[in-house]
Design an enzyme around this catalytic site. Structure first.
Site, PDB file in Angstrom:
ATOM      1  N   GLN A 167      18.486  42.034  27.646  1.00  0.00           N
ATOM      2  CA  GLN A 167      17.944  41.116  28.615  1.00  0.00           C
ATOM      3  C   GLN A 167      18.577  40.977  29.737  1.00  0.00           C
ATOM      4  OE1 GLN A 167      15.052  38.886  27.295  1.00  0.00           O
ATOM      5  NE2 GLN A 167      15.174  40.953  26.094  1.00  0.00           N
ATOM      6  N   ARG A 218      16.839  34.294  30.156  1.00  0.00           N
ATOM      7  CA  ARG A 218      16.866  35.154  31.465  1.00  0.00           C
ATOM      8  C   ARG A 218      15.883  36.208  31.042  1.00  0.00           C
ATOM      9  NH1 ARG A 218      21.799  35.940  31.782  1.00  0.00           N
ATOM     10  NH2 ARG A 218      21.962  37.670  32.895  1.00  0.00           N
ATOM     11  N   GLY A 220      10.163  30.920  28.682  1.00  0.00           N
ATOM     12  CA  GLY A 220      10.322  32.180  28.196  1.00  0.00           C
ATOM     13  C   GLY A 220      10.868  33.242  29.314  1.00  0.00           C
ATOM     14  N   HIS A 221      11.327  34.368  28.617  1.00  0.00           N
ATOM     15  CA  HIS A 221      11.926  35.105  29.684  1.00  0.00           C
ATOM     16  C   HIS A 221      10.774  35.767  30.537  1.00  0.00           C
ATOM     17  CE1 HIS A 221      11.241  38.765  26.407  1.00  0.00           C
ATOM     18  NE2 HIS A 221      10.241  38.003  26.486  1.00  0.00           N
ATOM     19  N   GLY A 222      11.112  36.025  31.783  1.00  0.00           N
ATOM     20  CA  GLY A 222      10.424  36.748  32.735  1.00  0.00           C
ATOM     21  C   GLY A 222       9.424  35.689  33.316  1.00  0.00           C
TER      22      GLY A 222
END
Length: 336
Positions: free
Chosen positions: A199, A219, A240-242
């Site tokens: 990540q 991240r 959540g990521h992104g």
């Protein structure tokens, strides 16, 4: 404080004794003599007629009641400001507690307060007038703007960037690893079938974002996770990521955004709403509590249920669902 002085502070029109004294604030159900209360929800309008409160904040068109009234366009906002008048939050004097660990390469802004056992990592840039309370951890290369406020046990991971006036409540985590794993096939991978995806991207919080207790802003694997200015993240929310969250958006308790979700500006996701990955929620949309969103939501609409559909359609559907036993009995009767 007299009612006349309070009305002036709140920009409200007073009806009642201007010399009556107010010493505190309370909800409409608990308010007693000397306390200010408010009515913003019609559900509580009847209780205002019988309240023992010193005064009630109401909208300009609210009917006359025995208690004095302070009439203002937004009673809830005025009540929020009244709380600040009667409650003094703790003040934190500038300085670094002797048990805090501050890296030599960290740059600490003017008038910062760093509490006991806080950890400020290498190359951290901490803005002016920051308050970092006990056991907060800022990983290396974190950057914060001015007036950053981190309550005890908040954590900001490496390379994350925070704007001015960001607040992290207790246990908030910014920049923990996103949930990213790639499947490995074959007998040789038995017991370790899931390969962790690095990540590498940061989490970015723009100005005036607040993240409340035990919420997590992950991240990104690549790129960044971003929360727009003025947005508020409630307790136990998962971003959540992104994912991207627009400006002035509310994510209420236990909302979950899967990876790469795009939420627009001025959106409200009520408690326990879940959004599937790679979905877009348009500007101004509202999702009522416990809605499940498996696809895109158009701007400006209100959705409910699972799979989430337009709110009025969902209300009609629920009404029909509740009548299903009756409908089945009628159909059986007709078929006999």
């Amino acid at each position: 404080m007299t009612l006349s002085a309070l009305a002036e502070r709140l920009g409200a029109h007073l009806t009642g004794d201007p010399e009556a004294l107010v010493k505190g604030v309370a909800g409409i159900e608990e308010a007693g003599p000397g306390e200010l209360t408010f009515v913003a929800n019609p559900k509580y309008a009847a209780q205002a007629r019988y309240t023992a409160a010193a005064a009630v904040l109401v909208e300009p068109e609210f009917p006359e009641i025995p208690a004095p009234t302070l009439r203002v366009a937004n009673p809830y906002l005025a009540f929020a400001r009244a709380i600040e008048i009667f409650y003094s939050a703790p003040a934190y004097v500038p300085g670094i507690h002797p048990t805090a660990v501050v890296a030599e390469t960290a740059r600490i802004g003017a008038n910062a307060h760093i509490g006991a056992y806080a950890v400020i990592g290498e190359h951290v840039i901490l803005g002016d007038d920051a308050v970092v309370l006990s056991h907060v951890v800022l990983y290396p290369h974190v950057r914060t703007g001015d007036r950053f406020f981190a309550h005890a046990h908040a954590v900001v991971r490496e390379h994350c960037r925070l704007g001015d006036d960001v607040t992290l409540q207790n246990g908030a985590i910014v920049g923990a690893d996103g949930f990213g794993f790639a499947r490995q096939h074959g007998k040789e991978f038995a017991g370790r079938a899931w390969y962790k995806i690095r990540q590498s991207g940061a989490a970015v919080l723009e100005d005036s974002v607040e993240v409340q207790a035990n919420a997590c802003i992950d991240r990104a694997s690549i790129g960044e996770t971003r929360v727009g200015s003025g947005s508020k993240i409630d307790n136990l929310v998962q971003v959540g990521h992104g994912s991207t969250v627009g400006r002035d958006t509310l994510l209420c308790a236990q909302v979950g955004l899967a990876g790469s979700t795009a939420v627009g500006n001025n959106v409200i996701l009520a408690g326990q709403v879940g959004v599937a990955g790679h979905c877009t929620v348009g500007d101004g949309a509202i999702a009522t509590a416990q809605s499940g969103i498996p696809g895109d939501v158009a701007p400006g609409i209100t959705v409910s249920g699972y799979p989430a559909i337009e709110n009025r359609q969902w209300l009609r559907s629920v009404a029909i669902f509740n009548r299903l036993p009756e409908i089945v009995r009628q159909l059986k009767a007709k078929s006999e």
